[in-house]
Motif scaffolding. Structure first.
Motif, PDB file in Angstrom:
ATOM      1  N   ASP A 135       0.701  -1.505  -0.070  1.00 37.06           N
ATOM      2  CA  ASP A 135       0.007  -0.263   0.294  1.00 37.06           C
ATOM      3  C   ASP A 135       0.939   1.441  -0.060  1.00 37.06           C
ATOM      4  OD1 ASP A 135      -2.730  -1.250   0.424  1.00 37.06           O
ATOM      5  OD2 ASP A 135      -2.638  -1.229   2.109  1.00 37.06           O
ATOM      6  N   GLU A 136       1.950   0.849   0.786  1.00 34.83           N
ATOM      7  CA  GLU A 136       3.133   2.357   0.566  1.00 34.83           C
ATOM      8  C   GLU A 136       3.276   3.063  -0.377  1.00 34.83           C
ATOM      9  OE1 GLU A 136       5.587   1.286   3.817  1.00 34.83           O
ATOM     10  OE2 GLU A 136       3.795   1.860   5.323  1.00 34.83           O
ATOM     11  N   LEU A 137       3.625   1.765  -1.682  1.00 33.91           N
ATOM     12  CA  LEU A 137       4.451   1.229  -2.248  1.00 33.91           C
ATOM     13  C   LEU A 137       3.766   2.689  -3.479  1.00 33.91           C
ATOM     14  CD1 LEU A 137       6.784  -1.228  -2.379  1.00 33.91           C
ATOM     15  CD2 LEU A 137       7.444   1.022  -2.277  1.00 33.91           C
ATOM     16  N   LEU A 138       2.533   2.126  -2.875  1.00 34.94           N
ATOM     17  CA  LEU A 138       1.483   2.150  -4.559  1.00 34.94           C
ATOM     18  C   LEU A 138       0.893   3.214  -3.888  1.00 34.94           C
ATOM     19  CD1 LEU A 138      -1.038  -0.702  -4.906  1.00 34.94           C
ATOM     20  CD2 LEU A 138       1.613  -0.219  -6.449  1.00 34.94           C
ATOM     21  N   ASP A 139       1.067   3.990  -2.647  1.00 34.80           N
ATOM     22  CA  ASP A 139       0.599   5.705  -2.146  1.00 34.80           C
ATOM     23  C   ASP A 139       1.280   5.954  -2.228  1.00 34.80           C
ATOM     24  OD1 ASP A 139      -1.553   4.743  -1.294  1.00 34.80           O
ATOM     25  OD2 ASP A 139       0.169   4.658   1.119  1.00 34.80           O
ATOM     26  N   GLU A 147       1.071   8.061 -14.293  1.00 36.77           N
ATOM     27  CA  GLU A 147       1.676   7.093 -15.110  1.00 36.77           C
ATOM     28  C   GLU A 147       3.029   6.672 -13.552  1.00 36.77           C
ATOM     29  OE1 GLU A 147       2.325   8.769 -18.829  1.00 36.77           O
ATOM     30  OE2 GLU A 147       3.827   9.952 -17.599  1.00 36.77           O
ATOM     31  N   GLY A 148       3.188   5.778 -14.337  1.00 37.25           N
ATOM     32  CA  GLY A 148       4.916   4.944 -13.332  1.00 37.25           C
ATOM     33  C   GLY A 148       5.504   4.269 -14.153  1.00 37.25           C
ATOM     34  N   ASP A 149       6.380   3.824 -13.571  1.00 40.41           N
ATOM     35  CA  ASP A 149       7.201   2.663 -13.709  1.00 40.41           C
ATOM     36  C   ASP A 149       7.182   1.792 -12.990  1.00 40.41           C
ATOM     37  OD1 ASP A 149       8.963   0.323 -14.752  1.00 40.41           O
ATOM     38  OD2 ASP A 149      11.091   1.761 -13.750  1.00 40.41           O
ATOM     39  N   LEU A 150       6.923   0.694 -12.795  1.00 36.59           N
ATOM     40  CA  LEU A 150       5.851  -0.561 -11.961  1.00 36.59           C
ATOM     41  C   LEU A 150       7.085  -1.425 -11.109  1.00 36.59           C
ATOM     42  CD1 LEU A 150       2.853  -1.244 -10.554  1.00 36.59           C
ATOM     43  CD2 LEU A 150       3.519  -3.754 -12.831  1.00 36.59           C
ATOM     44  N   VAL A 151       8.663  -1.338 -12.011  1.00 43.02           N
ATOM     45  CA  VAL A 151       9.758  -1.737 -11.337  1.00 43.02           C
ATOM     46  C   VAL A 151       9.959  -0.948 -10.224  1.00 43.02           C
ATOM     47  CG1 VAL A 151      12.042  -2.924 -11.854  1.00 43.02           C
ATOM     48  CG2 VAL A 151       9.824  -3.317 -13.021  1.00 43.02           C
ATOM     49  N   SER A 152      10.140  -0.223 -10.539  1.00 43.68           N
ATOM     50  CA  SER A 152      10.817   0.780  -9.820  1.00 43.68           C
ATOM     51  C   SER A 152      10.124   1.128  -8.811  1.00 43.68           C
ATOM     52  CB  SER A 152      12.225   2.724  -9.746  1.00 43.68           C
ATOM     53  OG  SER A 152      10.367   2.775 -10.406  1.00 43.68           O
ATOM     54  N   GLY A 153       8.476   1.408  -8.769  1.00 48.07           N
ATOM     55  CA  GLY A 153       8.102   1.244  -7.927  1.00 48.07           C
ATOM     56  C   GLY A 153       7.213   0.520  -7.411  1.00 48.07           C
ATOM     57  N   LEU A 154       7.310  -0.799  -7.443  1.00 50.75           N
ATOM     58  CA  LEU A 154       6.456  -2.199  -6.759  1.00 50.75           C
ATOM     59  C   LEU A 154       7.176  -2.668  -6.632  1.00 50.75           C
ATOM     60  CD1 LEU A 154       3.949  -2.964  -4.816  1.00 50.75           C
ATOM     61  CD2 LEU A 154       2.979  -3.392  -7.235  1.00 50.75           C
ATOM     62  N   TYR A 252      14.913 -11.773  -3.383  1.00 48.38           N
ATOM     63  CA  TYR A 252      14.606 -10.952  -3.392  1.00 48.38           C
ATOM     64  C   TYR A 252      14.195 -10.679  -5.964  1.00 48.38           C
ATOM     65  CZ  TYR A 252      16.155  -6.652  -7.151  1.00 48.38           C
ATOM     66  OH  TYR A 252      15.806  -5.641  -7.551  1.00 48.38           O
ATOM     67  N   GLU A 253      15.807 -11.430  -6.505  1.00 48.87           N
ATOM     68  CA  GLU A 253      16.273 -11.129  -7.128  1.00 48.87           C
ATOM     69  C   GLU A 253      14.507 -11.986  -8.218  1.00 48.87           C
ATOM     70  OE1 GLU A 253      17.742  -9.362 -11.002  1.00 48.87           O
ATOM     71  OE2 GLU A 253      18.335  -9.164  -9.233  1.00 48.87           O
ATOM     72  N   THR A 254      13.828 -12.823  -7.875  1.00 50.20           N
ATOM     73  CA  THR A 254      13.240 -13.764  -8.603  1.00 50.20           C
ATOM     74  C   THR A 254      12.108 -13.317  -8.297  1.00 50.20           C
ATOM     75  OG1 THR A 254      13.064 -15.720  -6.911  1.00 50.20           O
ATOM     76  CG2 THR A 254      14.726 -15.675  -8.443  1.00 50.20           C
ATOM     77  N   THR A 255      11.556 -12.921  -7.106  1.00 47.19           N
ATOM     78  CA  THR A 255       9.970 -12.778  -7.062  1.00 47.19           C
ATOM     79  C   THR A 255      10.000 -11.185  -7.605  1.00 47.19           C
ATOM     80  OG1 THR A 255      10.454 -13.479  -4.919  1.00 47.19           O
ATOM     81  CG2 THR A 255       8.269 -11.683  -5.621  1.00 47.19           C
ATOM     82  N   ALA A 256      10.775 -10.247  -7.660  1.00 45.20           N
ATOM     83  CA  ALA A 256      11.206  -9.199  -8.437  1.00 45.20           C
ATOM     84  C   ALA A 256      10.470  -8.848 -10.085  1.00 45.20           C
ATOM     85  CB  ALA A 256      12.172  -7.983  -8.378  1.00 45.20           C
ATOM     86  N   ASN A 257      11.729 -10.196 -10.590  1.00 47.06           N
ATOM     87  CA  ASN A 257      11.199 -10.233 -11.920  1.00 47.06           C
ATOM     88  C   ASN A 257       9.842 -10.834 -12.125  1.00 47.06           C
ATOM     89  OD1 ASN A 257      13.546  -8.151 -12.369  1.00 47.06           O
ATOM     90  ND2 ASN A 257      14.812 -10.830 -11.635  1.00 47.06           N
ATOM     91  N   ARG A 258       9.417 -12.230 -10.845  1.00 44.65           N
ATOM     92  CA  ARG A 258       8.646 -12.673 -11.646  1.00 44.65           C
ATOM     93  C   ARG A 258       6.797 -11.845 -11.097  1.00 44.65           C
ATOM     94  NH1 ARG A 258       7.938 -17.708 -13.569  1.00 44.65           N
ATOM     95  NH2 ARG A 258       9.290 -17.886 -12.628  1.00 44.65           N
ATOM     96  N   PRO A 410       6.965   0.726 -17.695  1.00 43.48           N
ATOM     97  CA  PRO A 410       6.089   1.996 -18.152  1.00 43.48           C
ATOM     98  C   PRO A 410       4.987   1.582 -17.598  1.00 43.48           C
ATOM     99  CG  PRO A 410       7.163   1.494 -20.388  1.00 43.48           C
ATOM    100  CD  PRO A 410       7.587   0.442 -18.930  1.00 43.48           C
ATOM    101  N   VAL A 411       3.713   1.654 -16.840  1.00 45.43           N
ATOM    102  CA  VAL A 411       1.845   2.058 -17.063  1.00 45.43           C
ATOM    103  C   VAL A 411       1.632   3.542 -16.253  1.00 45.43           C
ATOM    104  CG1 VAL A 411       2.132  -0.613 -16.253  1.00 45.43           C
ATOM    105  CG2 VAL A 411       2.726   0.956 -14.717  1.00 45.43           C
TER     106      VAL A 411
END
Length: 413
Positions: A135-139, A147-154, A252-258, A410-411
């Protein structure tokens, strides 16, 4: 959908068959397994390949054969760490102190020590914290506009925050862990030195953390492991540090990319996305289908070494030869799933090989599932108008990495 290649399959390891082809195969689509796997599953399910190190090994592509490699004790992870064993990458030595590099009885000892930290009850108890972080990250993303970058944002911060909080790593240092982990997965020859340096930096930091925890004990996972180490030496110092480092990198790595790839797959399949939005209770099944459908690393698995001659898939694997069970291929096996190249969140949940099988089944599998479920469900609920913010063919993918990963997604919403 995976395109069926028209070129002949790679040569097998049979005498006179020629030089085994190079592996990993080229990544033609980050969201589909290499098309060579379909040919190999049909014609040569156990096939010889040449690795970037120059060594040769066998790759296994059928679902049942992959599971056999995972649970058959004759295919040893520990033997893959020994001097002279086949290596995937040149200059990269397997960590003999890692839990994923152990065979019983050492593996059994380590697994018993770390398993209590990943029980279903303990993982369920982390839901509130993961939800709060999401919730904090999406806030923060929402506060930046439409618009934003879902990788760096979430997708990047959520798992690194979760796993570092679990270990007790200060949030002020978590960006360093992310950078080290990213660097360690580079595979190009010119980046090898950087990858080794990053691993040494991560291990050095964790070793210093261990000393600090001894002076000021804590009740986080690292503190629990230190207590087990100091109580009766059931855990060596190197094993302790190696496990903590491996947990951060894998967690980190596997979950972030998935997570990022899962959102892209859903946006690719609007009918499935609409179904999940309309029936959010399907999130558990949807995550299992995403875990099955999306390829993992380029190599698709870790090296094992046969400890004796073993016949598998019509081939004789000699003692001392390397074997890689390719989960990317197994998860698209038509003998296991109807129309396996179709993404369908209504499939009845079945076993997939993404988290492995047998004694080396991923200890953090339930934590990864929880992060994916909370992250995806919350994103779809908070941003009902979610859409790609750039043409898919212009999305930036990381090059020369073991895992298929987006640099940015980007989304708009």
């Amino acid at each position: 959908m995976t395109q069926t290649p028209t070129t002949p399959p790679p040569e097998s390891g049979a005498p006179g068959a020629g030089v085994p082809p190079p592996f990993p195969f080229p990544i033609r689509s980050a969201l589909d397994p290499s098309p060579e796997y379909a040919l190999l599953r049909a014609d040569r399910p156990v096939s010889r390949v040449t690795l970037p190190s120059g060594d040769t090994a066998w790759i296994v592509t059928r679902f049942e054969d992959v599971r056999t490699v995972f649970h058959d004790a004759r295919f040893s992870r520990q033997a893959a760490t020994r001097e002279g064993a086949p290596r995937l990458m040149p200059g990269v030595e397997a960590d003999p102190d890692s839990i994923v590099s152990k065979d019983p009885p050492d593996h059994t000892r380590l697994r018993k020590l770390v398993a209590p930290a990943f029980t279903a009850r303990r993982i369920a108890g982390m839901r509130e914290g993961i939800q709060r972080t999401t919730d904090e990250l999406l806030d923060a993303m929402e506060a930046g506009g439409r618009e934003g970058d879902l990788v760096s944002g979430l997708s990047a911060p959520l798992p690194i925050i979760t796993i570092c909080d679990l270990l007790g790593v200060p949030r002020s240092d978590q960006d360093r862990f992310r950078e080290w982990s990213d660097t360690m997965f580079r595979t190009s020859a010119d980046a090898l030195g950087e990858a080794i340096a990053a691993r040494e930096a991560l291990i050095g930091y964790l070793a210093a953390m261990v000393q600090g925890r001894r002076a000021a004990p804590t009740d986080d996972l690292l503190g629990v492991l230190i207590a087990a180490r100091d109580e009766d030496d059931r855990l060596t110092e190197r094993e302790l540090v190696s496990f903590a480092g491996g947990l951060i990198v894998a967690g980190y790595e596997t979950t972030a990319n998935r997570l990022a790839n899962s959102v892209l797959v859903l946006l690719r399949h609007p009918e499935q996305l609409r179904l999940l939005r309309g029936e959010p209770e399907r999130i558990g099944d949807a995550v299992e289908e995403l875990l099955r459908y999306i390829p993992g690393g380029a190599a698709g698995g870790l090296m094992r070494v046969a400890t004796e001659d073993v016949e598998l898939g019509g081939e004789l694997i000699r003692a001392g030869e390397g074997v890689i069970a390719v989960t990317n291929a197994a998860n698209r096996d038509p003998a296991q799933w109807d129309d396996p190249d179709r993404f369908d969140i209504t499939r009845k949940p079945q076993s997939h090989t993404t988290f492995g099988h047998g004694i080396h089944h991923c200890v953090g599998a339930q934590l990864a599932r929880l992060e994916l479920q909370v992250g995806i469900a919350t994103l779809l609920r908070r941003f009902p108008g979610l859409a790609l913010g750039a043409p898919e063919d212009r999305l930036p993918w990381k090059k020369n990495v073991v895992i298929h990963s987006l640099e940015a997604l980007p989304v708009t919403w």
